[in-house]
Design an enzyme around this catalytic site. Structure first.
Site, PDB file in Angstrom:
ATOM      1  N   HIS A  15       0.857  -1.189   0.000  1.00  0.00           N
ATOM      2  CA  HIS A  15       0.000   0.000   0.000  1.00  0.00           C
ATOM      3  C   HIS A  15       0.898   1.245   0.000  1.00  0.00           C
ATOM      4  O   HIS A  15       1.722   1.419   0.899  1.00  0.00           O
ATOM      5  CB  HIS A  15      -0.865  -0.048   1.261  1.00  0.00           C
ATOM      6  CG  HIS A  15      -1.838   1.067   1.422  1.00  0.00           C
ATOM      7  ND1 HIS A  15      -3.126   1.037   0.910  1.00  0.00           N
ATOM      8  CD2 HIS A  15      -1.744   2.249   2.077  1.00  0.00           C
ATOM      9  CE1 HIS A  15      -3.769   2.130   1.238  1.00  0.00           C
ATOM     10  NE2 HIS A  15      -2.947   2.901   1.946  1.00  0.00           N
ATOM     11  N   ASP A  23       0.949   5.228   0.207  1.00  0.00           N
ATOM     12  CA  ASP A  23       0.187   6.430   0.556  1.00  0.00           C
ATOM     13  C   ASP A  23       0.796   7.632  -0.141  1.00  0.00           C
ATOM     14  O   ASP A  23       1.925   8.031   0.148  1.00  0.00           O
ATOM     15  CB  ASP A  23       0.220   6.642   2.075  1.00  0.00           C
ATOM     16  CG  ASP A  23      -0.680   5.659   2.802  1.00  0.00           C
ATOM     17  OD1 ASP A  23      -1.858   5.543   2.418  1.00  0.00           O
ATOM     18  OD2 ASP A  23      -0.206   5.002   3.749  1.00  0.00           O
ATOM     19  N   HIS A  65      -2.895   4.636  -2.809  1.00  0.00           N
ATOM     20  CA  HIS A  65      -3.916   5.426  -2.126  1.00  0.00           C
ATOM     21  C   HIS A  65      -3.588   6.901  -2.328  1.00  0.00           C
ATOM     22  O   HIS A  65      -2.655   7.432  -1.721  1.00  0.00           O
ATOM     23  CB  HIS A  65      -3.894   5.032  -0.637  1.00  0.00           C
ATOM     24  CG  HIS A  65      -4.876   5.773   0.212  1.00  0.00           C
ATOM     25  ND1 HIS A  65      -4.891   5.675   1.583  1.00  0.00           N
ATOM     26  CD2 HIS A  65      -5.888   6.627  -0.107  1.00  0.00           C
ATOM     27  CE1 HIS A  65      -5.865   6.421   2.076  1.00  0.00           C
ATOM     28  NE2 HIS A  65      -6.476   7.021   1.067  1.00  0.00           N
ATOM     29  N   GLY A 121      -3.235  11.378   6.907  1.00  0.00           N
ATOM     30  CA  GLY A 121      -2.117  12.257   7.250  1.00  0.00           C
ATOM     31  C   GLY A 121      -0.873  11.535   7.720  1.00  0.00           C
ATOM     32  O   GLY A 121       0.216  11.839   7.278  1.00  0.00           O
ATOM     33  N   GLY A 163       0.437   5.286  12.170  1.00  0.00           N
ATOM     34  CA  GLY A 163       0.541   5.147  13.618  1.00  0.00           C
ATOM     35  C   GLY A 163      -0.559   5.820  14.419  1.00  0.00           C
ATOM     36  O   GLY A 163      -0.430   5.972  15.635  1.00  0.00           O
ATOM     37  N   ASP A 170      -8.607   1.040   6.221  1.00  0.00           N
ATOM     38  CA  ASP A 170      -7.239   1.571   6.258  1.00  0.00           C
ATOM     39  C   ASP A 170      -7.067   2.487   7.471  1.00  0.00           C
ATOM     40  O   ASP A 170      -7.844   3.421   7.662  1.00  0.00           O
ATOM     41  CB  ASP A 170      -6.980   2.364   4.958  1.00  0.00           C
ATOM     42  CG  ASP A 170      -5.576   2.938   4.889  1.00  0.00           C
ATOM     43  OD1 ASP A 170      -4.729   2.596   5.732  1.00  0.00           O
ATOM     44  OD2 ASP A 170      -5.340   3.751   3.963  1.00  0.00           O
ATOM     45  N   GLY A 171      -6.014   2.229   8.240  1.00  0.00           N
ATOM     46  CA  GLY A 171      -5.627   3.138   9.319  1.00  0.00           C
ATOM     47  C   GLY A 171      -5.852   2.565  10.703  1.00  0.00           C
ATOM     48  O   GLY A 171      -6.922   2.043  11.008  1.00  0.00           O
ATOM     49  N   GLY A 172      -4.811   2.616  11.505  1.00  0.00           N
ATOM     50  CA  GLY A 172      -4.934   2.221  12.913  1.00  0.00           C
ATOM     51  C   GLY A 172      -5.120   0.724  13.129  1.00  0.00           C
ATOM     52  O   GLY A 172      -5.603   0.302  14.173  1.00  0.00           O
ATOM     53  N   GLY A 232       0.197  -0.497   8.342  1.00  0.00           N
ATOM     54  CA  GLY A 232       1.525   0.045   8.055  1.00  0.00           C
ATOM     55  C   GLY A 232       2.471  -0.089   9.220  1.00  0.00           C
ATOM     56  O   GLY A 232       3.337  -0.961   9.265  1.00  0.00           O
ATOM     57  N   SER A 233       2.266   0.783  10.219  1.00  0.00           N
ATOM     58  CA  SER A 233       3.245   0.839  11.306  1.00  0.00           C
ATOM     59  C   SER A 233       3.302  -0.448  12.117  1.00  0.00           C
ATOM     60  O   SER A 233       4.350  -0.785  12.663  1.00  0.00           O
ATOM     61  CB  SER A 233       2.960   2.041  12.216  1.00  0.00           C
ATOM     62  OG  SER A 233       1.622   2.012  12.652  1.00  0.00           O
TER      63      SER A 233
HETATM   64  C1  DX5 Z   1      -3.368   7.316   6.667  1.00  0.00           C
HETATM   65  C2  DX5 Z   1      -2.907   6.331   5.614  1.00  0.00           C
HETATM   66  C3  DX5 Z   1      -2.790   4.926   6.120  1.00  0.00           C
HETATM   67  C4  DX5 Z   1      -1.764   4.750   7.182  1.00  0.00           C
HETATM   68  C5  DX5 Z   1      -1.641   3.307   7.607  1.00  0.00           C
HETATM   69  O1  DX5 Z   1      -3.254   8.593   6.155  1.00  0.00           O
HETATM   70  O2  DX5 Z   1      -3.818   6.304   4.547  1.00  0.00           O
HETATM   71  O3  DX5 Z   1      -2.547   4.046   5.023  1.00  0.00           O
HETATM   72  O4  DX5 Z   1      -0.512   5.198   6.788  1.00  0.00           O
HETATM   73  O5  DX5 Z   1      -0.714   3.242   8.615  1.00  0.00           O
HETATM   74  P1  DX5 Z   1      -1.047   2.690  10.052  1.00  0.00           P
HETATM   75  O6  DX5 Z   1      -1.320   1.223   9.881  1.00  0.00           O
HETATM   76  O7  DX5 Z   1       0.188   2.973  10.816  1.00  0.00           O
HETATM   77  O8  DX5 Z   1      -2.252   3.435  10.577  1.00  0.00           O
HETATM   78 ZN    ZN Z   2      -3.582   4.594   3.061  1.00  0.00          ZN
END
Ligand code: DX5
Ligand code: ZN
Length: 246
Positions: free
Chosen positions: A45, A47, A76, A158, A161, A191-193, A213-214
């Site tokens: 993915h 970003d 994305h 944005g 994490g 997506d996210g968190g 991601g993180s």
């Molecule tokens: C948020 C991004 C996500 C994010 C995912 O702006 O679209 O893709 O980086 O990262 P984690 O898994 O760390 O929330």
């Molecule tokens: Zn994303």
């Protein structure tokens, strides 16, 4: 374009974990990708942030082109007005391009344009529309004939994490109902968190694409982290109600 290879691959392997590289070691991206490939991950993915739609700036088509990997490239776009910009990402090898409903004056037109610019007709392009946590799901209704993926953001765009916003669960449920009513095959992503602690729950909600991601790239052990996430997804799928799995 539901007969595209990328779409079929995603559908056949659902739920697919798509690993965000925002917090990877960007100077060692080749070896970071190799770790993901070895761990069994199927999608990466990327970003893309423009410093306008969201505060940070990240990468553009040249980096996406430089990613030499068999992983599906899941791009994305968190950029303002992607009309006339999408083609460059497709040419760079994106298999999935997701745009934001909030970032487009003419979102239907962007989706129509995406339909005509898929880089390889036999492969196709998965067209995604992402929604921020504050955007009503109903904005998707008029777009259902022109997309293959709905991406529910569980954080405000944005940064990596951030903490998962719990109302995303209800939004996923609403989106599922909307998809079921559309009579079309549309994939659903979150997506996210998404962390070690909640990824099984997200899989149990019935998501087809799970972005994390993180939780994979923070610290020094991306390969075992990715393997953990893949196993947790299997556990989440086992938890699903039987009627959800048909
Ligand atoms: C948020 C991004 C996500 C994010 C995912 O702006 O679209 O893709 O980086 O990262 P984690 O898994 O760390 O929330
Ligand atoms: Zn994303």
């Amino acid at each position: 374009m539901s007969n595209s290879t990328a779409f079929n691959l995603l559908r056949a392997s659902s739920p697919v974990v798509s690993v965000g590289i925002l917090t990877a070691d960007l100077l060692s991206l080749g070896s970071e990708l190799a770790l993901l490939e070895r761990s069994g991950v199927k999608a990466v993915h990327v970003d893309v942030m423009d410093g306008c739609f969201c505060p940070m700036m990240t990468v553009g088509p040249p980096l996406i082109k430089a990613l030499k990997t068999p992983l599906l490239k899941d791009v994305h776009l968190m950029i303002d007005e992607p009309l006339n910009k999408v083609a460059d990402y497709v040419a760079a090898g994106a298999d999935i391009v997701t745009i934001h409903a909030e970032a487009c004056s003419h979102i239907h037109r962007v989706l129509q344009q995406m339909r005509t610019i898929a880089n390889a007709p036999e492969k196709g392009l998965v067209r995604g529309v992402a929604l921020n946590p504050g955007t009503p799901i109903e904005v998707l209704e008029p777009l259902l004939d022109e997309l293959e993926l709905i991406l529910i953001l569980a954080v405000n765009p944005g940064w990596g994490g951030q903490k998962f916003i719990p109302s995303a669960g209800k939004r996923v449920e609403k989106a599922k109902q909307m998809i079921a009513g559309s009579g079309r095959e549309i994939l659903l992503g979150v997506d996210g968190g998404i962390t070690r602690g909640n990824i099984a729950g997200v899989a149990a909600m019935g998501a087809d694409l799970i972005v994390t991601g993180s939780a994979v790239f923070d610290g020094k052990t991306p390969e075992p982290n990715a393997k953990f996430m893949l196993e947790a997804v299997k556990e989440g799928v086992r938890r699903q109600e039987p009627e959800d799995r048909s």
